[in-house]
Design a protein around this motif. Sequence first.
Motif, short mmCIF file in Angstrom:
data_model
loop_
_atom_site.label_atom_id
_atom_site.label_comp_id
_atom_site.label_asym_id
_atom_site.label_seq_id
_atom_site.Cartn_x
_atom_site.Cartn_y
_atom_site.Cartn_z
N THR A 276 84.87 24.09 45.54
CA THR A 276 86.55 25.22 44.48
C THR A 276 86.48 24.91 43.27
O THR A 276 87.06 26.43 42.65
CB THR A 276 87.58 24.37 45.34
N LEU A 277 86.03 23.97 42.23
CA LEU A 277 86.39 24.31 41.33
C LEU A 277 84.80 24.59 40.62
O LEU A 277 85.30 25.72 39.53
CB LEU A 277 86.16 22.55 41.08
N GLU A 278 84.06 24.90 41.10
CA GLU A 278 83.15 25.49 40.74
C GLU A 278 83.44 26.91 40.70
O GLU A 278 82.86 27.34 40.04
CB GLU A 278 82.29 24.91 42.05
N ARG A 279 83.76 27.49 41.82
CA ARG A 279 84.79 28.62 41.62
C ARG A 279 85.18 29.47 40.83
O ARG A 279 85.94 29.82 40.15
CB ARG A 279 85.23 29.19 43.60
N LEU A 280 86.67 28.39 40.85
CA LEU A 280 87.93 28.75 39.66
C LEU A 280 86.81 28.58 37.95
O LEU A 280 87.31 29.10 37.79
CB LEU A 280 88.54 27.69 39.95
N ALA A 281 85.92 27.64 37.90
CA ALA A 281 85.63 27.87 36.53
C ALA A 281 84.71 28.95 35.91
O ALA A 281 84.28 29.60 34.97
CB ALA A 281 84.25 26.45 36.66
N GLU A 282 83.66 29.58 37.30
CA GLU A 282 83.20 30.92 37.60
C GLU A 282 84.08 32.21 36.79
O GLU A 282 84.25 32.70 35.86
CB GLU A 282 82.36 31.68 38.26
N ILE A 283 85.29 31.84 37.65
CA ILE A 283 87.42 33.03 37.03
C ILE A 283 86.84 32.56 35.35
O ILE A 283 87.97 33.89 35.27
CB ILE A 283 87.77 32.81 37.91
N ARG A 284 87.47 31.66 35.31
CA ARG A 284 87.54 30.84 34.06
C ARG A 284 86.26 31.24 33.13
O ARG A 284 87.35 31.74 31.87
CB ARG A 284 88.40 30.04 33.88
N ALA A 285 86.13 31.49 33.54
CA ALA A 285 84.12 31.86 31.93
C ALA A 285 84.71 33.66 32.04
O ALA A 285 84.86 33.71 31.02
CB ALA A 285 83.11 31.54 32.45
#
Length: 705
Positions: free
Chosen positions: A665-674
């Motif tokens: 989940t954190l990997e997907r959220l990191a993409e959004i944050r970028a």
Amino acid sequence: MSTPATLTLTLSASDIAKLADVGRSTVSNWRNRYPDFPQPVAGDTTSPRFTKAEVEQWLEDHGKKVKDISLGRHLWSAMNGIRGAIEAEEAGAIAADLIVWRYVSDRESDGFDEALPAETQWSQLVGSGMSRDTAELIRKGMWACEESHPEPAPLFNAIHSNSPGYDQARDQELLLSLALPVVDHLGLEQLEEAFESFQDQITRSVRRGYDSAATSDTLVKLVATLASSIPGPVHDPAVGSGRMLMATARHGENRTALTGQDIDPRAVIQANQRALLAGHPRTDLRHGDVFAMDHFDQALAQVVVMDPPYGVRGHNTEHLYLDPRLPYGTPPKSSMDLAWLQLATWYLGTGGRAFVLQPAGSAFRGGAEAKIRAAMLQAGTIEAIIALPAGLASHTRIPLNLWVLARPGEVSDADRVLMVDHSETKDINPDALATALQDWRENRTVPTALPAEAVSIADILTVADKTDVNPRRWLSSGLDAPDLESVRSTVESLHRATSSAQALTQLTAESIAAGTQTPKLVSITDLEKAGSLEILRAQETIREADHGTDGTPVASGAWIRGDDEPRTVELGLFKTDPTITQPGDVLLQNTGGLATRVDTHGGRVLTTNSFHLLRPLSDNLRPQFLAEFIVSAHNRSQAQGAAVQRIRLQDLKIPLLPVEQQDHTLERLAEIRALQESAKAILDSARQARNALVDATSAGTISLG
């Protein structure tokens, strides 16, 4: 009071942490883990003090690196030894007095006073250790020193004062027992450095009543550099603690006399002490209200420097109508700013220059102030005005102007005023500005490398709006218009920002499937009960006024919400061990809004119990996952309270997911944050490009095809 026979330099736990470049909690761990760690020799269980030599030896034996502690830090630490017993400002004055007393009472010092009674001299005071008679002997010596040298006077105040707060000799004796070994530990060549370092330390940390109007280092350096090309005596009619006067004395030739006056008696004492330690024997600093009793004559200096109080209301201004020092008009009762400007020119000798800091409003306010500005322009006393950016002063955020003044008719150009607009400049180069002013003064050359222009006095006087001499008003139209190359560069930056925005690759609509079951929600308090989480708060609150820029970084609400936080705090202010973050801690704000942030580096201190520190203790709970899911819509909806809304910890819940799913989940959220960061960059670049196109088109510097 029982004291050792010899004086020993000691350190607090906070000092040891700074010495070893570690957190205070690390020092506590060393004390618990290592039986050979030095034992306290002073203080109490909550604030123990250790022998400096023993600590340094222990650190060396155990392979720990040792940093140098500033000289002022040692005195600050000693002063903190009686924090709460007497006011910090008074304790600070005592420590400063001791440095100066060492300078005049030590036989090896250049400032040694031969007339001092033998029993009051430094070697006698420290030779047999601190005793009950030591404070009295120091007081006796200070009285003798001032009686034999009435000018400049006073030089000492705190130790021999009879003011309230000093009736208790026990508190004085305790402070002296802590500060005396620190001062004795200094080399004579370090006394001035120690004094300056200590004054800076306490001014930043106490911030109330102790040199509260001190001119910032940036402004001191700027004024001293600009005045350096003009030789001769220096006068400051609002001298304060003497920082600007002494700096100007160091940056210039033939500083044969330094004079000054101030309405604050304590500030004059500090200025006298600073001058003595800096080796300026021909210094005459007086106490008094310069508008009621001026101690100095006309035309006594070639350089006048001044950072007066801004916007002070006139007190009994009626007598100023007949004051010959104010030939261009009496200022309104609402502000004495224009009185200071006229006063500066009064003290100038032939060929001299005055450098006066003023709030920007003094350049454009109307009424009586506009008439004074017009009269000064017509008399030929205003040579240059430099607009400075906001935030340079130590005690206010308002923008300032620096006025360069001359005697009537002695400005370099009788028809023009040099205007320099540094109001939007982040880094001002004092040397470049000094060169520009000298070229203007000697050759009437307008600097091309600076935002500057020579403005006609006739143009200023013919404008019907208040005789406005604000540089920003006269330079903004030409300076704000970007040229062709800068507009092209701005547009290219916009293209780079848009092209760098990466599309979502891992997170796609197809990658999202329907959930098979609702995850269990667990509260923050349940995680603590299960041993997966530790909840910490600050044990004590440190005042906002005690925050500074030198010490341990602060975990504030603004920092939790994602802003940079320049403020720090001295760990010595804490009576107990402070709460300091470790890498991976989650900071939580649950009052007045819900926000979280993971401290990836650690080392921030909590100075208020308004926030919670959540410390994951299990590998099955990722800190970033905890921070992300605390701020869910469900949790935000739990806010309670009419005025200030707050969310209870037991109402904050996160889904209980396997660690592999947390990571996924954190990997997907990191993409959004970028993508969010890219969007911000695009938005900023688009705004700059839009403004550049509009401004440049309006000014005619570009043409769009």
